[in-house]
Design a protein around this motif. Structure first.
Motif, PDB file in Angstrom:
ATOM      1  N   LEU A  62       0.819  -1.211   0.000  1.00  9.51           N
ATOM      2  CA  LEU A  62       0.000   0.000   0.000  1.00  9.51           C
ATOM      3  C   LEU A  62       0.852   1.260   0.000  1.00  9.51           C
ATOM      4  CD1 LEU A  62      -2.825  -1.152   2.386  1.00  9.51           C
ATOM      5  CD2 LEU A  62      -2.869  -0.916  -0.099  1.00  9.51           C
ATOM      6  N   ARG A  63       2.036   1.153   0.555  1.00 10.88           N
ATOM      7  CA  ARG A  63       2.913   2.319   0.516  1.00 10.88           C
ATOM      8  C   ARG A  63       3.417   2.562  -0.908  1.00 10.88           C
ATOM      9  NH1 ARG A  63       7.403   1.515   3.756  1.00 10.88           N
ATOM     10  NH2 ARG A  63       6.842  -0.663   4.036  1.00 10.88           N
ATOM     11  N   VAL A  64       3.694   1.471  -1.624  1.00  9.86           N
ATOM     12  CA  VAL A  64       4.059   1.615  -3.036  1.00  9.86           C
ATOM     13  C   VAL A  64       2.874   2.216  -3.790  1.00  9.86           C
ATOM     14  CG1 VAL A  64       4.676   0.358  -5.128  1.00  9.86           C
ATOM     15  CG2 VAL A  64       5.687  -0.296  -2.943  1.00  9.86           C
ATOM     16  N   TYR A  65       1.693   1.724  -3.461  1.00 13.08           N
ATOM     17  CA  TYR A  65       0.473   2.199  -4.114  1.00 13.08           C
ATOM     18  C   TYR A  65       0.293   3.709  -3.904  1.00 13.08           C
ATOM     19  CZ  TYR A  65      -4.506   2.965  -4.794  1.00 13.08           C
ATOM     20  OH  TYR A  65      -5.698   3.467  -5.193  1.00 13.08           O
ATOM     21  N   ALA A  66       0.617   4.160  -2.695  1.00 16.36           N
ATOM     22  CA  ALA A  66       0.472   5.588  -2.402  1.00 16.36           C
ATOM     23  C   ALA A  66       1.346   6.419  -3.331  1.00 16.36           C
ATOM     24  CB  ALA A  66       0.830   5.862  -0.943  1.00 16.36           C
ATOM     25  N   TRP A  67       2.539   5.943  -3.609  1.00 14.60           N
ATOM     26  CA  TRP A  67       3.427   6.686  -4.513  1.00 14.60           C
ATOM     27  C   TRP A  67       2.932   6.656  -5.960  1.00 14.60           C
ATOM     28  CZ3 TRP A  67       6.593  10.500  -4.526  1.00 14.60           C
ATOM     29  CH2 TRP A  67       7.305  10.816  -3.366  1.00 14.60           C
ATOM     30  N   ILE A  68       2.317   5.529  -6.327  1.00 11.14           N
ATOM     31  CA  ILE A  68       1.778   5.462  -7.680  1.00 11.14           C
ATOM     32  C   ILE A  68       0.767   6.596  -7.874  1.00 11.14           C
ATOM     33  CG2 ILE A  68       0.421   4.062  -9.291  1.00 11.14           C
ATOM     34  CD1 ILE A  68       1.682   1.599  -8.017  1.00 11.14           C
ATOM     35  N   GLY A  69      -0.024   6.803  -6.828  1.00 10.82           N
ATOM     36  CA  GLY A  69      -0.999   7.891  -6.874  1.00 10.82           C
ATOM     37  C   GLY A  69      -0.347   9.247  -7.084  1.00 10.82           C
ATOM     38  N   LEU A  70       0.817   9.446  -6.465  1.00 14.11           N
ATOM     39  CA  LEU A  70       1.484  10.746  -6.566  1.00 14.11           C
ATOM     40  C   LEU A  70       2.202  10.929  -7.899  1.00 14.11           C
ATOM     41  CD1 LEU A  70       3.181  11.685  -3.188  1.00 14.11           C
ATOM     42  CD2 LEU A  70       0.962  12.343  -4.093  1.00 14.11           C
ATOM     43  N   LEU A  71       2.759   9.836  -8.424  1.00  9.63           N
ATOM     44  CA  LEU A  71       3.608   9.974  -9.612  1.00  9.63           C
ATOM     45  C   LEU A  71       2.810  10.083 -10.908  1.00  9.63           C
ATOM     46  CD1 LEU A  71       6.533   7.483  -8.872  1.00  9.63           C
ATOM     47  CD2 LEU A  71       6.461   9.941  -8.519  1.00  9.63           C
ATOM     48  N   GLY A  72       1.550   9.629 -10.895  1.00  4.85           N
ATOM     49  CA  GLY A  72       0.728   9.620 -12.111  1.00  4.85           C
ATOM     50  C   GLY A  72       0.685  10.983 -12.799  1.00  4.85           C
ATOM     51  N   ASN A  73       0.496  10.946 -14.092  1.00  3.97           N
ATOM     52  CA  ASN A  73       0.598  12.173 -14.886  1.00  3.97           C
ATOM     53  C   ASN A  73      -0.400  13.263 -14.494  1.00  3.97           C
ATOM     54  OD1 ASN A  73       2.642  10.974 -16.216  1.00  3.97           O
ATOM     55  ND2 ASN A  73       1.468  10.457 -18.047  1.00  3.97           N
ATOM     56  N   ASN A  74      -1.538  12.872 -13.925  1.00  5.35           N
ATOM     57  CA  ASN A  74      -2.544  13.880 -13.602  1.00  5.35           C
ATOM     58  C   ASN A  74      -2.572  14.255 -12.121  1.00  5.35           C
ATOM     59  OD1 ASN A  74      -3.583  14.034 -16.237  1.00  5.35           O
ATOM     60  ND2 ASN A  74      -4.582  12.059 -15.914  1.00  5.35           N
ATOM     61  N   SER A  75      -1.627  13.718 -11.344  1.00  3.98           N
ATOM     62  CA  SER A  75      -1.695  13.958  -9.898  1.00  3.98           C
ATOM     63  C   SER A  75      -1.245  15.376  -9.562  1.00  3.98           C
ATOM     64  CB  SER A  75      -0.798  12.963  -9.173  1.00  3.98           C
ATOM     65  OG  SER A  75       0.555  13.328  -9.370  1.00  3.98           O
ATOM     66  N   TRP A  76      -1.657  15.842  -8.385  1.00  5.61           N
ATOM     67  CA  TRP A  76      -1.259  17.187  -7.945  1.00  5.61           C
ATOM     68  C   TRP A  76       0.241  17.281  -7.800  1.00  5.61           C
ATOM     69  CZ3 TRP A  76       1.499  17.561  -3.458  1.00  5.61           C
ATOM     70  CH2 TRP A  76       1.387  16.508  -2.560  1.00  5.61           C
ATOM     71  N   PHE A  77       0.861  16.174  -7.395  1.00  5.68           N
ATOM     72  CA  PHE A  77       2.304  16.167  -7.174  1.00  5.68           C
ATOM     73  C   PHE A  77       3.028  16.361  -8.510  1.00  5.68           C
ATOM     74  CE2 PHE A  77       6.336  13.796  -6.785  1.00  5.68           C
ATOM     75  CZ  PHE A  77       6.887  14.471  -5.706  1.00  5.68           C
ATOM     76  N   ASN A  78       2.606  15.582  -9.496  1.00  7.21           N
ATOM     77  CA  ASN A  78       3.225  15.674 -10.821  1.00  7.21           C
ATOM     78  C   ASN A  78       3.015  17.064 -11.403  1.00  7.21           C
ATOM     79  OD1 ASN A  78       4.091  15.317 -13.466  1.00  7.21           O
ATOM     80  ND2 ASN A  78       3.519  13.145 -13.455  1.00  7.21           N
ATOM     81  N   LYS A  79       1.782  17.572 -11.265  1.00  2.24           N
ATOM     82  CA  LYS A  79       1.479  18.889 -11.828  1.00  2.24           C
ATOM     83  C   LYS A  79       2.284  19.974 -11.124  1.00  2.24           C
ATOM     84  CE  LYS A  79      -3.008  18.086 -13.820  1.00  2.24           C
ATOM     85  NZ  LYS A  79      -4.393  17.775 -13.442  1.00  2.24           N
ATOM     86  N   GLY A  80       2.357  19.865  -9.813  1.00  2.00           N
ATOM     87  CA  GLY A  80       3.109  20.853  -9.038  1.00  2.00           C
ATOM     88  C   GLY A  80       4.574  20.840  -9.418  1.00  2.00           C
ATOM     89  N   LEU A  81       5.118  19.634  -9.525  1.00  2.00           N
ATOM     90  CA  LEU A  81       6.528  19.493  -9.868  1.00  2.00           C
ATOM     91  C   LEU A  81       6.788  20.041 -11.271  1.00  2.00           C
ATOM     92  CD1 LEU A  81       8.866  18.206  -8.236  1.00  2.00           C
ATOM     93  CD2 LEU A  81       8.604  16.169  -9.650  1.00  2.00           C
ATOM     94  N   THR A  82       5.880  19.743 -12.183  1.00  2.00           N
ATOM     95  CA  THR A  82       6.012  20.252 -13.553  1.00  2.00           C
ATOM     96  C   THR A  82       6.025  21.773 -13.561  1.00  2.00           C
ATOM     97  OG1 THR A  82       4.695  18.346 -14.213  1.00  2.00           O
ATOM     98  CG2 THR A  82       5.087  20.027 -15.889  1.00  2.00           C
ATOM     99  N   TRP A  83       5.109  22.356 -12.782  1.00  2.00           N
ATOM    100  CA  TRP A  83       5.018  23.809 -12.727  1.00  2.00           C
ATOM    101  C   TRP A  83       6.315  24.408 -12.188  1.00  2.00           C
ATOM    102  CZ3 TRP A  83       5.200  27.556  -8.880  1.00  2.00           C
ATOM    103  CH2 TRP A  83       4.808  28.849  -9.306  1.00  2.00           C
ATOM    104  N   ILE A  84       6.835  23.814 -11.090  1.00  2.00           N
ATOM    105  CA  ILE A  84       8.071  24.338 -10.487  1.00  2.00           C
ATOM    106  C   ILE A  84       9.222  24.248 -11.490  1.00  2.00           C
ATOM    107  CG2 ILE A  84       9.824  23.931  -8.700  1.00  2.00           C
ATOM    108  CD1 ILE A  84       7.510  22.958  -6.916  1.00  2.00           C
ATOM    109  N   LEU A  85       9.357  23.083 -12.097  1.00  2.00           N
ATOM    110  CA  LEU A  85      10.460  22.905 -13.034  1.00  2.00           C
ATOM    111  C   LEU A  85      10.308  23.813 -14.250  1.00  2.00           C
ATOM    112  CD1 LEU A  85      11.169  19.062 -12.949  1.00  2.00           C
ATOM    113  CD2 LEU A  85      12.456  20.909 -11.894  1.00  2.00           C
ATOM    114  N   ALA A  86       9.059  23.955 -14.747  1.00  2.00           N
ATOM    115  CA  ALA A  86       8.833  24.784 -15.924  1.00  2.00           C
ATOM    116  C   ALA A  86       9.148  26.246 -15.627  1.00  2.00           C
ATOM    117  CB  ALA A  86       7.391  24.638 -16.393  1.00  2.00           C
ATOM    118  N   THR A  87       8.931  26.646 -14.353  1.00  2.00           N
ATOM    119  CA  THR A  87       9.194  28.027 -13.983  1.00  2.00           C
ATOM    120  C   THR A  87      10.689  28.298 -13.904  1.00  2.00           C
ATOM    121  OG1 THR A  87       7.200  27.897 -12.670  1.00  2.00           O
ATOM    122  CG2 THR A  87       8.603  29.828 -12.322  1.00  2.00           C
TER     123      THR A  87
END
Lengths: 279, 324, 385
Positions: free
Chosen positions: B148-173
């Motif tokens: 389930l801990r691995v599963y939790a990360w899958i949720g974060l890494l997915g292309n539409n997750s808030w984490f991925n989007k946030g990271l993309t925004w930071i890097l793009a900036t």
């Protein structure tokens, strides 16, 4: 006065964020109304309700609990014996092999343990007709085998740090070795035995790989069920199931930790008082 | 008061008029139970650990066939063949699987050490109550479900997750030349596998490191400082060398299972360059080629023998030091 | 508590009586651990009612000998007898011998009461009798108010008394005590020492105490065996051990002593004259029997048996007198220790009681003072080994 180690504090904060942010995010999204797991669609507990009526999940959970209970209990008995043999009997034939055997499952990659057990079970069935197919029995036997090592380590280290003269004192006062075992040794190491059981129980409840090798048709444990679902992607009902399990185990461990901490504090206070009273 | 008669006489004397249960007790007292305590777990492990492994060894030198059993041996000396092992060196998928596993395991171990060491040091240096709380927070994920801990990360890494989007925004900036599109592909990459392994096995790194660091005598630091060392030098000259056993134990506890890891690469990794654990499972479940699957297992163990021996050496040394 | 009568038969010193039967007989016992010989062919007789001390440094074999008496170690060779019966092969749980462990070895999960009563579980007695016995024992060690406590709620001294009560519960024929006062602080140790003697006196149980502390052995014991490297170097009363050591090792181990090499010059009428180059003079010594002229011997004098003066002593021919210079002076309040350098370069330790109240300028002697040391012939020990 030491300087505050800002660097260490910074790393600790990042480290614990690394540990807990994914779990917090998962718990948060388990209350998501939307069917799309990653898009927030408002608060809802409907996935929890759906979970409780999902017979597949309930069956898998019940199976996992039964296997975990049985395998943890047998592993604890065997592991306690092995721990005592290693900590108390300094010389016996094959001791080196025995201690190697006990520690090997701890470091053995699960795929190797898994494939060797399943081939063994198939071979055994071919030769003597037992175990009849794979399922509850073979999974339980496999779980006992890998978790007994963990129990052994816990019990052995507790015994190694125990004052042996306490056992000698009981013998000196007229107890035969078996009595000493039940009167003195087992009560003193009982916290380690309980910890070993809990460890074996959670290891069994959590195991995917070895179970995947040793299971048969119709014996889908909870981790296997989750694994097959997760392969297909993140879903809100999985979030809900994961949240329930994580919170149950987390509360249990936190509570146990708190109780142990309190007992330790009380003990320290007692010792302080005994010293103070004597002065 | 106990009788002073010689032991054998008194034991016999008691037995003759005592009920059966006492005779059993007498039998147990005659050290038979000691043998039972050793023999029962010993036999269990011989039967369920050594015997299965010997079967894997035997199957790895057999020949696959269609039928039951799906493996056959030659009926004359030497009964087996090393063709399966030779096959492992010929097909790219196997040795690339091994290389891929070793690469991922080494990188993951390195990052686990990089994160785990300062964390362990921070916990060891924390004061009483804080230390207990921090330690509990490391142990807590260790008890909760690995899957389930691995599963939790899958949720974060997915292309539409808030984490991925946030990271993309930071890097793009900050680094616009790095980022293309509205997300970063993190799932199904080796990065995700390394991250999953570091995340899952970090407690195994922190706990032995903590155990070593916690035992260090802090007056040594003070002595070094008193003799003119700056904090960084104290760490380099005193703390780091003395924590080597913890580093080795932690590194091995991450490296060994990471090499044979199956769940994390299956869920987070790339399908086209599987790690060896995945290769083994596919060979067994999909191709039903027992001899090749067995020889993959034997070869994997052969690779891990050296790190396992290093680990055992340090453990044994530790145990000896503890006994003194 | 049924107090066993103190042994009335024979004298107070049964070890001097040739016909007295020893209660414990250790007969040529050897214990080896691999190549290491912990106890080397030791024979020893201990009599009923004695408080016997095994004294020696760490690793001298005293604890191994005690553990063999308790039954935790089997002798490699030799036999052990108790009250005339061979105990060598009897397991610890059938020996009428109990032990008080150095760590006390209290059962951490049992209350004081349960600890003390544990050994009685195996005795043929009713619950009421058992309870009664435990109460008496707790009274004996003054722990009745703490009966319900667990060991971790007790102070060191209280734990020690629980361990004692527990070991006495089964009325053992012999009580073995492994460093009984080792874990206590100095003040408590003195007090407990006398309590132990009183209890032993009251119950008449034979005590065998293992200790590395010579003062403890001297105060407690009726007799002491000094052990070293698995051997017993000398057995005797505290006075014998201190005043009449037979070997250089015992003389040196017990208390502090000055030892000088010498050669017998003449020997007559239990007076021996020894020439010692280090002392630079002949020394007259009281010694029973005669010694051959020219024999190499050592002479030993305890620091407190030497007196120190600034003036040259008068013609008291009976005493030996040597000149020297004070090099070091240690002032301890009740007494002072001087280190006096002789013309030969040898150092002599002298211990003088400060029986007179004196300011710093009124001392008997201070640094760099030329002094005279005198000691009586009866104070000197001749060591022939």
């Amino acid at each position: 006065m030491r300087r505050r180690p800002y660097f260490l504090i910074f790393v600790l904060i990042l480290g614990y964020a690394f540990f807990y942010v994914p779990i917090a995010s998962m718990i948060f999204y388990s209350f998501n109304k939307s069917r799309l797991a990653t898009v927030w669609g408002g608060f809802s507990t409907e996935w929890y309700g759906k979970l409780l009526t999902n017979q597949q999940v309930l069956d898998a959970a019940w199976l996992s609990l039964r296997i975990a209970f049985l395998s943890a209990t047998i592993a604890t008995i065997l592991g306690t014996m092995a721990g005592m043999a290693l900590a108390r009997f300094s010389r016996f034939r094959g001791r080196v092999l025995f201690s190697g055997l006990v520690s090997a499952p701890l470091v053995m990659p699960e795929v190797i343990t898994g494939i060797s057990l399943v081939l063994f079970f198939i071979g055994l069935e071919f030769l003597i007709g037992w175990p009849n197919g794979r399922g509850f029995t073979t999974i339980t036997l496999a779980h006992i085998t890998f978790s007994l090592s963990y129990v052994t380590v816990v019990v052995q280290s507790r015994l190694a740090s125990m004052d042996r003269s306490v056992e000698e004192a009981a013998m000196d006062l007229g107890s035969k070795p078996l009595r000493v075992l039940f009167d003195v040794t087992l009560p003193i190491i009982s916290p380690a035995i309980i910890a070993g059981w809990l460890l074996a129980f959670t290891l069994s409840l959590d195991d995917v790989v070895i179970t995947a090798f040793t299971n048969g048709p119709g014996t889908t444990t909870l981790p296997l069920y989750i694994f097959s679902k997760v392969r297909l992607g993140v879903t809100p009902d999985m979030n809900a199931l994961a949240t329930i399990i994580v919170l149950l185990v987390g509360t249990g461990v936190a509570l146990a930790g708190f109780l142990m901490y309190r007992a330790e504090k009380k003990r320290e206070r007692d010792v302080q008082m005994a010293i103070a009273a004597n002065k | 008061m106990a009788a002073l008669a010689p032991a054998p006489t008194s034991a016999q004397g008691e037995e003759s008029h005592l009920p059966k249960a006492h005779t059993f007790r007498a039998w147990l007292d005659r050290e038979a139970w000691r043998q039972a305590i050793i023999a029962i777990p010993y036999l269990w492990l011989l039967f369920f650990f050594i015997a299965p492994f010997l079967i894997v060894l035997a199957i790895s030198i057999g020949t696959a066939q269609v039928g039951i059993p799906p493996v056959i041996w030659k009926d004359s000396f030497p009964f087996g063949t090393f063709d399966n092992y030779a096959f492992l060196t010929q097909d790219d998928i196997y040795w690339q699987g091994y290389l891929n596993s070793l690469k991922v395991a080494v990188i993951a171990t390195f990052f686990a050490l990089l994160i785990g060491y300062p964390m362990a040091l921070g916990i060891a240096r924390a004061s009483g109550t804080w230390r207990n709380v921090l330690l509990l927070l490391v142990i807590l994920p260790f008890w909760t479900s690995f899957l389930l801990r691995v599963y939790a990360w899958i949720g974060l890494l997915g292309n539409n997750s808030w984490f991925n989007k946030g990271l993309t925004w930071i890097l793009a900036t900050f680094f616009p030349f790095w980022v293309e599109g509205d997300h970063i592909q993190m799932m199904n990459t080796n990065f995700a596998v390394v991250l999953g392994i570091v995340y899952s096995y970090l407690p195994f790194m922190i706990l032995p490191l903590y155990a070593t660091l916690e035992k260090l005598d802090r007056t040594l630091d003070e002595a070094a400082m008193d003799l003119g060392s700056r904090p960084w030098q104290v760490f380099k000259d005193i703390t780091l060398p003395l924590s080597v056993p913890g580093i080795v134990a932690g590194a091995m506890l991450v490296f060994i299972p990471a090499t044979g890891e199956y769940v994390i690469p299956s869920l987070m990794g790339r399908g086209d360059s599987p790690m060896i654990g995945r290769v083994l499972a596919d060979e067994f479940f999909q191709n039903r080629d027992w001899p090749v699957a067995s020889s993959v297992a034997v070869a994997l163990l052969a690779i891990l023998v050296i790190p396992i021996m290093i680990y055992n050496f340090f453990q044994a040394r530790d145990a000896r030091a503890g006994a003194k | 508590m049924d107090v066993e009568a103190k042994p009335q038969n024979g004298s107070e010193r049964p070890w001097l009586d040739q016909k007295a039967k020893p209660f414990i007989r250790i007969d040529k016992v050897t214990k080896k651990f691999g190549d290491f010989t912990a106890v080397d062919n030791v024979s020893l007789d201990i009599f009923k009612g004695e408080l016997f001390a095994l004294l020696g440094g760490s690793g001298c074999g005293k604890t191994t000998l005690l553990r063999m008496l308790a039954g935790f170690e089997m002798p490699t060779a030799g036999r052990l007898y108790l009250d005339g019966q061979d105990m060598t092969d009897i397991p610890p749980y059938e020996r009428p011998v109990n032990m008080m462990f150095q760590s006390y070895a209290l059962f951490p999960h049992m209350t004081v009461e349960k600890n003390v009563g544990y050994g009685l579980k195996h005795e043929q007695m009713t619950d009421a009798q058992r309870k009664d016995r435990v109460r008496q024992l707790l009274d004996l060690v003054q722990l009745t108010p703490l009966a319900g406590r667990k060991p971790h709620q007790l102070s060191g001294g209280q734990r020690q008394r629980v361990a004692l009560a527990r070991a006495l519960a089964k009325q053992p024929k012999v009580l073995l005590l492994d460093e009984p006062l080792g874990a206590l602080d100095k003040k408590l140790r003195e007090q407990t020492q006398f309590e132990l003697i009183n209890i032993q006196d009251k119950l008449g149980v034979t005590f065998i105490v293992v200790t590395h502390d010579q003062e403890e052995a001297m105060t407690l014991a009726t007799r002491i065996a000094v052990m070293d490297q698995g051997l017993i170097r000398q057995t005797g009363t505290p006075t014998e051990i201190y005043e009449f050591p037979r070997t250089r090792f015992v003389a040196d181990f017990i208390g502090s002593i000055n030892i000088f090499d010498g050669e017998v010059k003449s020997s007559a009428k239990s007076k021996v004259t020894v020439a010692s180059p280090t002392l630079g003079t002949d020394v007259t010594v009281d010694h029973p029997g005669t010694l051959a002229s020219g024999a190499k011997v050592a002479i030993a004098v305890r620091p407190e048996k030497i007196s120190i003066e600034r003036k040259k002593p008068g013609a008291k021919a009976a005493d030996n007198a040597i000149a020297g210079k004070v090099m070091d002076l240690g002032y301890f309040g009740k007494d002072s220790l001087y280190r006096v350098k002789l013309p030969s370069g040898a150092m002599v330790r002298v211990n003088a009681v400060n029986s007179r109240r004196a300011g710093e300028n009124e001392r008997v002697a201070v640094w760099e003072d030329d002094v005279w040391l005198t000691f009586a012939p009866s104070s000197v020990i001749v060591l022939t080994e």
